[in-house]
Design a protein around this motif. Structure first.
Motif, PDB file in Angstrom:
ATOM      1  N   PHE A 180       0.852  -1.239  -0.058  1.00 23.99           N
ATOM      2  CA  PHE A 180      -0.012  -0.139  -0.037  1.00 23.99           C
ATOM      3  C   PHE A 180       0.904   1.231  -0.026  1.00 23.99           C
ATOM      4  CE2 PHE A 180      -3.571  -2.797   2.319  1.00 23.99           C
ATOM      5  CZ  PHE A 180      -3.750  -3.110   1.018  1.00 23.99           C
ATOM      6  N   VAL A 181       1.869   1.248   0.729  1.00 21.72           N
ATOM      7  CA  VAL A 181       2.866   2.122   0.685  1.00 21.72           C
ATOM      8  C   VAL A 181       3.472   2.643  -0.678  1.00 21.72           C
ATOM      9  CG1 VAL A 181       5.279   3.291   1.565  1.00 21.72           C
ATOM     10  CG2 VAL A 181       3.522   2.289   3.010  1.00 21.72           C
ATOM     11  N   GLY A 182       3.645   1.529  -1.255  1.00 21.37           N
ATOM     12  CA  GLY A 182       4.154   1.675  -2.927  1.00 21.37           C
ATOM     13  C   GLY A 182       3.007   2.066  -3.794  1.00 21.37           C
ATOM     14  N   MET A 183       1.743   1.612  -3.443  1.00 19.42           N
ATOM     15  CA  MET A 183       0.632   2.397  -4.270  1.00 19.42           C
ATOM     16  C   MET A 183       0.554   3.697  -4.011  1.00 19.42           C
ATOM     17  SD  MET A 183      -1.230   0.263  -6.150  1.00 19.42           S
ATOM     18  CE  MET A 183      -2.600   0.864  -5.864  1.00 19.42           C
ATOM     19  N   ALA A 184       0.746   4.092  -2.779  1.00 25.41           N
ATOM     20  CA  ALA A 184       0.684   5.786  -2.585  1.00 25.41           C
ATOM     21  C   ALA A 184       1.721   6.439  -3.195  1.00 25.41           C
ATOM     22  CB  ALA A 184       0.600   5.841  -1.131  1.00 25.41           C
ATOM     23  N   LEU A 185       3.272   5.928  -3.178  1.00 18.74           N
ATOM     24  CA  LEU A 185       4.209   6.731  -3.808  1.00 18.74           C
ATOM     25  C   LEU A 185       3.925   6.510  -5.321  1.00 18.74           C
ATOM     26  CD1 LEU A 185       6.880   5.486  -1.523  1.00 18.74           C
ATOM     27  CD2 LEU A 185       5.723   7.439  -1.513  1.00 18.74           C
ATOM     28  N   GLY A 186       3.432   5.569  -5.771  1.00 17.06           N
ATOM     29  CA  GLY A 186       3.169   5.356  -7.336  1.00 17.06           C
ATOM     30  C   GLY A 186       2.557   6.324  -7.740  1.00 17.06           C
ATOM     31  N   GLN A 187       1.154   6.724  -7.130  1.00 15.60           N
ATOM     32  CA  GLN A 187       0.364   7.313  -7.627  1.00 15.60           C
ATOM     33  C   GLN A 187       0.797   8.885  -7.547  1.00 15.60           C
ATOM     34  OE1 GLN A 187      -3.933   6.483  -7.314  1.00 15.60           O
ATOM     35  NE2 GLN A 187      -3.510   4.785  -5.977  1.00 15.60           N
ATOM     36  N   MET A 195       9.773 -10.771   0.588  1.00 13.93           N
ATOM     37  CA  MET A 195       8.417 -10.469   0.000  1.00 13.93           C
ATOM     38  C   MET A 195       7.910  -9.052   0.310  1.00 13.93           C
ATOM     39  SD  MET A 195       4.643 -12.387   0.895  1.00 13.93           S
ATOM     40  CE  MET A 195       5.073 -13.759  -0.272  1.00 13.93           C
ATOM     41  N   MET A 196       8.464  -8.590   1.580  1.00 16.79           N
ATOM     42  CA  MET A 196       8.073  -7.196   1.867  1.00 16.79           C
ATOM     43  C   MET A 196       8.690  -6.103   0.783  1.00 16.79           C
ATOM     44  SD  MET A 196       8.258  -7.045   5.872  1.00 16.79           S
ATOM     45  CE  MET A 196       7.632  -8.290   7.194  1.00 16.79           C
ATOM     46  N   VAL A 197       9.919  -6.411   0.450  1.00 19.69           N
ATOM     47  CA  VAL A 197      10.525  -5.611  -0.576  1.00 19.69           C
ATOM     48  C   VAL A 197       9.910  -5.636  -1.832  1.00 19.69           C
ATOM     49  CG1 VAL A 197      12.646  -4.933  -1.700  1.00 19.69           C
ATOM     50  CG2 VAL A 197      12.632  -5.576   0.964  1.00 19.69           C
ATOM     51  N   ALA A 198       9.669  -6.770  -2.294  1.00 23.68           N
ATOM     52  CA  ALA A 198       8.912  -7.159  -3.730  1.00 23.68           C
ATOM     53  C   ALA A 198       7.634  -6.483  -3.803  1.00 23.68           C
ATOM     54  CB  ALA A 198       8.998  -8.746  -4.015  1.00 23.68           C
ATOM     55  N   ARG A 199       6.882  -6.703  -2.790  1.00 25.27           N
ATOM     56  CA  ARG A 199       5.498  -6.196  -2.577  1.00 25.27           C
ATOM     57  C   ARG A 199       5.671  -4.642  -2.666  1.00 25.27           C
ATOM     58  NH1 ARG A 199       0.568  -7.957  -3.157  1.00 25.27           N
ATOM     59  NH2 ARG A 199      -0.097  -7.335  -1.396  1.00 25.27           N
ATOM     60  N   LEU A 200       6.603  -3.971  -2.094  1.00 21.07           N
ATOM     61  CA  LEU A 200       6.711  -2.762  -2.207  1.00 21.07           C
ATOM     62  C   LEU A 200       6.688  -2.193  -3.701  1.00 21.07           C
ATOM     63  CD1 LEU A 200       7.322   0.158  -0.854  1.00 21.07           C
ATOM     64  CD2 LEU A 200       9.811  -0.264  -0.885  1.00 21.07           C
ATOM     65  N   GLY A 204       0.788   1.275  -8.723  1.00 22.16           N
ATOM     66  CA  GLY A 204       0.051   2.607  -8.343  1.00 22.16           C
ATOM     67  C   GLY A 204       0.556   3.581  -9.570  1.00 22.16           C
ATOM     68  N   TRP A 205       1.657   3.464 -10.098  1.00 26.25           N
ATOM     69  CA  TRP A 205       2.282   4.050 -11.279  1.00 26.25           C
ATOM     70  C   TRP A 205       1.409   3.982 -12.403  1.00 26.25           C
ATOM     71  CZ3 TRP A 205       7.380   6.733 -11.050  1.00 26.25           C
ATOM     72  CH2 TRP A 205       7.989   7.133 -12.141  1.00 26.25           C
ATOM     73  N   ALA A 206       1.132   2.747 -12.671  1.00 27.14           N
ATOM     74  CA  ALA A 206       0.525   2.223 -13.730  1.00 27.14           C
ATOM     75  C   ALA A 206      -0.910   2.730 -13.647  1.00 27.14           C
ATOM     76  CB  ALA A 206       0.267   0.680 -14.257  1.00 27.14           C
ATOM     77  N   MET A 207      -1.701   2.438 -12.446  1.00 23.94           N
ATOM     78  CA  MET A 207      -3.084   3.124 -12.806  1.00 23.94           C
ATOM     79  C   MET A 207      -3.135   4.573 -12.575  1.00 23.94           C
ATOM     80  SD  MET A 207      -4.254   1.152  -8.895  1.00 23.94           S
ATOM     81  CE  MET A 207      -5.798   1.913  -8.826  1.00 23.94           C
ATOM     82  N   VAL A 208      -2.463   5.452 -12.103  1.00 22.81           N
ATOM     83  CA  VAL A 208      -2.454   7.018 -12.275  1.00 22.81           C
ATOM     84  C   VAL A 208      -2.081   7.430 -13.602  1.00 22.81           C
ATOM     85  CG1 VAL A 208      -0.021   7.769 -11.569  1.00 22.81           C
ATOM     86  CG2 VAL A 208      -2.087   8.897 -11.137  1.00 22.81           C
ATOM     87  N   GLY A 259      -5.414  10.035  -3.160  1.00 23.19           N
ATOM     88  CA  GLY A 259      -4.977   8.646  -3.586  1.00 23.19           C
ATOM     89  C   GLY A 259      -3.824   8.464  -2.686  1.00 23.19           C
ATOM     90  N   PHE A 260      -2.974   9.380  -2.326  1.00 23.52           N
ATOM     91  CA  PHE A 260      -1.556   9.126  -1.664  1.00 23.52           C
ATOM     92  C   PHE A 260      -2.069   8.841  -0.051  1.00 23.52           C
ATOM     93  CE2 PHE A 260       1.554  10.833   1.274  1.00 23.52           C
ATOM     94  CZ  PHE A 260       2.519   9.925   1.078  1.00 23.52           C
ATOM     95  N   VAL A 261      -3.064   9.903   0.290  1.00 28.77           N
ATOM     96  CA  VAL A 261      -3.441   9.630   1.739  1.00 28.77           C
ATOM     97  C   VAL A 261      -4.136   8.397   1.959  1.00 28.77           C
ATOM     98  CG1 VAL A 261      -5.085  10.821   3.536  1.00 28.77           C
ATOM     99  CG2 VAL A 261      -3.575  11.995   2.342  1.00 28.77           C
ATOM    100  N   GLN A 262      -4.880   7.832   0.887  1.00 30.25           N
ATOM    101  CA  GLN A 262      -5.911   6.645   1.108  1.00 30.25           C
ATOM    102  C   GLN A 262      -4.955   5.457   1.196  1.00 30.25           C
ATOM    103  OE1 GLN A 262      -8.640   6.870  -2.116  1.00 30.25           O
ATOM    104  NE2 GLN A 262     -10.112   7.560  -0.964  1.00 30.25           N
ATOM    105  N   TRP A 263      -4.019   5.521   0.517  1.00 32.17           N
ATOM    106  CA  TRP A 263      -2.907   4.170   0.332  1.00 32.17           C
ATOM    107  C   TRP A 263      -2.280   4.244   1.636  1.00 32.17           C
ATOM    108  CZ3 TRP A 263      -4.723  -0.034  -1.802  1.00 32.17           C
ATOM    109  CH2 TRP A 263      -5.584   0.274  -2.939  1.00 32.17           C
ATOM    110  N   VAL A 264      -1.565   5.437   2.134  1.00 34.97           N
ATOM    111  CA  VAL A 264      -0.718   5.468   3.250  1.00 34.97           C
ATOM    112  C   VAL A 264      -1.629   4.993   4.286  1.00 34.97           C
ATOM    113  CG1 VAL A 264       0.236   6.908   4.831  1.00 34.97           C
ATOM    114  CG2 VAL A 264       0.780   7.085   2.466  1.00 34.97           C
ATOM    115  N   ALA A 265      -2.998   5.435   4.537  1.00 34.22           N
ATOM    116  CA  ALA A 265      -3.643   4.866   5.555  1.00 34.22           C
ATOM    117  C   ALA A 265      -4.135   3.705   5.737  1.00 34.22           C
ATOM    118  CB  ALA A 265      -5.209   5.541   5.446  1.00 34.22           C
ATOM    119  N   ALA A 266      -4.229   3.052   4.354  1.00 41.80           N
ATOM    120  CA  ALA A 266      -4.296   1.438   4.450  1.00 41.80           C
ATOM    121  C   ALA A 266      -3.181   0.896   4.713  1.00 41.80           C
ATOM    122  CB  ALA A 266      -4.626   1.152   2.923  1.00 41.80           C
ATOM    123  N   GLY A 267      -1.981   1.238   4.161  1.00 41.78           N
ATOM    124  CA  GLY A 267      -0.722   0.680   4.646  1.00 41.78           C
ATOM    125  C   GLY A 267      -0.360   0.578   6.181  1.00 41.78           C
TER     126      GLY A 267
END
Length: 418
Positions: A67-74, A113-118, A125-129, A360-368
């Motif tokens: 989720f942190v990766g998603m936030a940064l990607g967006q 796995m943690m690093v790969a999931r990041l 997130g990059w692809a979505m935005v 989007g950043f706030v939402q995914w940071v909250a999730a993570g």
């Protein structure tokens, strides 16, 4: 990766590329990767913990890094694509996502796995935005609204299909296969982009402001009190939602003996409830004040959290109580998250892209952030999760009733009834 940056791009002429069905389908595909990469994997949490000798909190940290990766990607992907165009950064992100998914499938430890999931989350997130930006490049007015609604509506099927697909994989194979499936989907998306997605932002329309210009605009939107209030509405609702996502497998499977398939069916039913609530909220737009719809969702979420807390503290979270409260909680999110985001965007019409990126950043940071906290009690108590659900509902109410109180600015009143 570097070779993708030199993929030939069709020459850009003065004519805008067509917004084809194939292009829209590809963008829907891109928006589905995050829920698929998460929900296919959630039913396997207990098995992952056992095989990798990890605690419940460590397994949930793989959600956090994603989720942190998603936030940064967006947050970063949009400004970078404004500078360098859409197509090549999108292809590079999908290639890297494929590699990260393969590493997840082969992981020897929870740390790897943690690093790969990041990385998986960052590229997703990059692809979505970028996918959303392509639609905005090629459509305007009512057509833009229709296409974005189609993308959101069809993309809402992914949280329903994801856990069911993950459960089927667990029934017939190994949890690692779910990551091989995500890798295969990433390759399919890369091919779809090569075939169906042209460059939608020609060089004359690119700008060099990049992240610095984004930071300036970000300060402006965060100075808007009502925007910040709606930001708290959606961020807190996402926190409560992902407290459920991170712990429900342990509550229903480890504590109540539910099978992975039964859990996945229940998860899909809850996701369907959230989708139906969002569609009902869309139908109510213009007829019922959006703030009232949000408040109904907040009250429902708070009630579900209070009942969950009582059940976890005194009765050991019995299965019927957990299933019922989870359904109410998830359905309530369908009334809050999308409506809160719409009202937040309506507050900053002069900075729509920045407002959306910060949201989007706030939402995914909250999730993570919430995912590992929800598991602090281990596999055999739902008290931390229930406390987070209650806290999320209360904070969401504070955002709506305190920070976002007062009259709506005239520029937004016609767009989004409050």
């Amino acid at each position: 990766m570097l070779s993708l940056m030199s993929v030939p791009v069709p020459p850009v002429t003065g004519r805008r590329p067509a917004l084809t069905a194939g292009l829209v389908g590809t963008v829907i595909f891109l928006t589905a990767i995050a829920p698929l990469a998460t929900d296919m994997y959630v039913p396997a949490f207990p098995r992952v913990a056992g095989e990798l000798s990890a605690s419940a909190t460590q397994v949930q940290l793989t959600l956090t890094t994603f989720f942190v990766g998603m936030a940064l990607g967006q947050l970063i992907g949009g400004p970078v694509s404004d500078q360098r165009g859409r197509r090549r950064p999108l292809l590079a992100a999908l290639a890297l996502m494929t590699v990260a998914s393969i590493v997840c499938a082969l992981t020897p430890s929870i740390g790897v796995m943690m690093v790969a999931r990041l990385v998986q989350g960052l590229t997703g997130g990059w692809a979505m935005v970028i996918g959303r930006a392509i639609i905005v490049d090629l459509a305007t007015g009512a057509r833009l609204v229709r296409v974005l609604n189609v993308v959101a509506g069809v993309g809402g099927v992914a949280p329903i299909v994801g856990p069911l697909l993950g459960a089927v994989i667990l029934q017939v194979s190994h949890w690692r296969v779910s990551f091989w499936a995500v890798a295969a989907l990433s390759v399919a998306m890369l091919v779809a982009v090569l075939v169906a997605v042209p460059e939608s932002l020609p060089p004359p329309q690119r700008h060099s402001g990049g992240l610095r210009a984004f930071a300036v605009a970000g300060r402006r939107v965060l100075a808007n009190r009502r925007y910040v209030g709606y930001l708290l509405v959606t961020g807190s609702a996402m926190a409560a939602l992902f407290a459920y996502v991170a712990t429900s497998a342990f509550v229903l499977q480890s504590m109540n003996g539910m099978s992975p398939m039964a859990y996945s069916v229940d998860f899909a039913a809850n996701a369907a409830g959230m989708t139906v609530a969002a569609l009902v909220a869309a139908r109510l737009a213009g007829r019922v004040a959006t703030r009232k719809v949000i408040l109904v969702g907040q009250v429902a979420a708070l009630a579900a959290g209070v009942v969950l807390l009582a059940g976890a503290g005194w009765f050991g979270t019995p299965l019927p109580l957990a299933v019922g409260c989870f359904f109410v909680l998830m359905t309530a999110q369908g009334l809050m998250i999308a409506n809160g985001g719409a009202l937040a965007s309506a507050e900053v019409p002069e900075h729509p892209g920045t407002g959306s990126a910060v949201l989007g950043f706030v939402q995914w940071v909250a999730a993570g952030t919430i995912a590992p906290i929800a598991g602090l009690g281990g596999e055999h108590t739902a008290v931390p999760m229930a406390l987070l659900v209650v806290g999320g509902a209360v904070l969401s109410m504070v955002g709506l009733l305190v920070l976002a109180r007062g009259g709506t600015r005239p520029a937004t009143a016609a767009r989004c009834p409050t």
